[in-house]
Design an enzyme around this catalytic site. Sequence first.
Site, short mmCIF file in Angstrom:
data_model
loop_
_atom_site.label_atom_id
_atom_site.label_comp_id
_atom_site.label_asym_id
_atom_site.label_seq_id
_atom_site.Cartn_x
_atom_site.Cartn_y
_atom_site.Cartn_z
CG ASP A 153 -2.13 0.85 1.11
OD1 ASP A 153 -2.23 1.59 0.12
OD2 ASP A 153 -3.00 0.79 1.99
CG ASP A 154 -0.09 4.82 0.17
OD1 ASP A 154 -0.99 4.34 -0.53
OD2 ASP A 154 -0.28 5.77 0.94
CB CYS B 248 -6.40 3.12 -1.72
SG CYS B 248 -4.97 3.70 -0.77
CG HIS C 282 -10.21 1.30 -0.31
ND1 HIS C 282 -9.00 1.76 0.14
CD2 HIS C 282 -11.15 1.99 0.39
CE1 HIS C 282 -9.19 2.69 1.06
NE2 HIS C 282 -10.48 2.85 1.22
CG HIS D 39 -1.34 4.64 -5.20
ND1 HIS D 39 -0.74 5.08 -4.05
CD2 HIS D 39 -2.61 4.30 -4.86
CE1 HIS D 39 -1.60 5.02 -3.05
NE2 HIS D 39 -2.75 4.53 -3.51
#
Length: 563
Positions: free
Chosen positions: A33-34, A72, A126, A323
């Site tokens: 995540d991220d 997300c 998500h 991302h």
Amino acid sequence: MYTYVHRCLFLVLHVLLVSAQKERQNVLFIIADDLRTSLGCYGDILVKSPNIDQLASKSHVFLNAFAQQAVCAPSRTSMLTSRRPDTTRQYDFKSYWRVHSGNYTTLPQYFKSQGYTTMSVGKVFHPGIASNFTDDYPYSWSIPAYHPASFKFEKEKVCRGEDGRLHANLLCAVNVTEQPGGTLPDIEIAHEAVRLLKTQANGSNPFFLAVGFHKPHIPFRIPQEYLRLYPMEQMSLAADPDVPKRLPPVAYNPWMDIRKRDDVQKLNISFPYGPIPKEFQLRIRQYYYAAVSYMDAQVGKLLNALDALGLAQNTLVVFTSDHGWSLGEHGEWAKYSNFDVATRVPLIFHVPEPSGPYRGVETPSFPFMDVFRQSEYIFKVETVLQNVVELVDVFPTLTLLTGLETPPSCPEVSLQKELCTDGKNLSQEFLPDRQIDIEAVSFSQYPRPADTPQADSDLPDLKDIKVMGYSLRTNDYRLTLWLSFDPKTYQCNVSDVHAGELYMLSDDPGEDDNVYDEEQHNMIQILNEKLKSMPPTTSLQTRMKLQLHYLTAGMKTSGRSVQ
């Protein structure tokens, strides 16, 4: 150079190989995540990511993979349906695409329909409205999705500050034993994923196990020992920490989610451009890197379990992220933009060899790499793929690699509900000596409520979107056009260009010098008039390709260098 015949032979051999196997390959799909490309296998010399680097050394590594929207829910839905955000119509967190747009088949749903046992652990879809409060169960998963109990404390006051009190901080290094339940979400996720692997070790059906780790997403609630890996004296600021002079205001993200944290609020940072004090910038970067190493250790536990359970030989592994994340580049933090640092992601495909390891082998494929005990390690990435690719490509690529029928390509402009893909099969990229395709492109987009930074610029609700930034990335350029957008019809007005960005990546890899100016804007307007005769089935992507060619040709004739 490999010919069409070579490619056909490659695909035929692969199909024969898969069909010759007694069992279909399992899939372990890991998503962080991220996570930007701050990994050793992507050339980052500071980060310590030995377990992911080890995976990369035995895999196909895509250097230029891009998400379709740098936030997300839209990104994950786009990747898992292989449809772009303008098709899923999910630009925020407040809609479920099956109701809001169309009953599209997802990647795990397709594998489930082909006899796979599909399982979700952690953040894959998500959670919440964006996946119908069920992570799209029972459509996508054979059993209900698992979420760690400790995640409910992520935004609570569990970070001990310098005053000895508990706060809801951005920077949150903790003693794990003192946390609620004595654990953290990603530790629980790794444990549950390993448990599920054990249940499948001798199963009769192939499995598709998706594991979504929460880090390095904020807050940086991580075990405190990982900070030791990154002494402050080794940290440095982003190479381009200032807001570019020619950056249109609509393109800027004001990082509101960071501003809301207790420790950041104390800094009294001006809205929208800041800047964050340099010492705190260094600490953010330190914590981000520490969070990456912490997440890497959980990945290592999961990969090591494949060896211990005798599954490594017959399990295809994919590692990626939803991302990237800005670490001070362009004066920005977080995601919420169309820049490379926000849209570029790691994308790694590990395809096991038929003669690979088996239960009891002396040299396992993925021995756990303890970053605290093995400070020195070298992994060489043999297969590096430079062509520009997209996350919508994951779906069709995985189906072919596992011997399943690959969904057909969707029409250029389509909301058809039947199974199709907006991506392309990437297995041809695995061919030796594959040449760089300068025509390959990726498309990203980001919505804004106004032409200037607002409190909701990072995460506008659908009803408030007034401008959509459509971004085309090639090997040499990034072109972004900010177009007026109607949230009621989900349509942009290609003739109403609010602002533009054009970056020449050979000279400006950091995307700091926007060469889109009044001359370029006039050229776009002229070309838009010429394009009015194009059929209505022409996609925005096709239009932007033509616009990019037109702009760059104009730059050459006007004396600008594009070499």
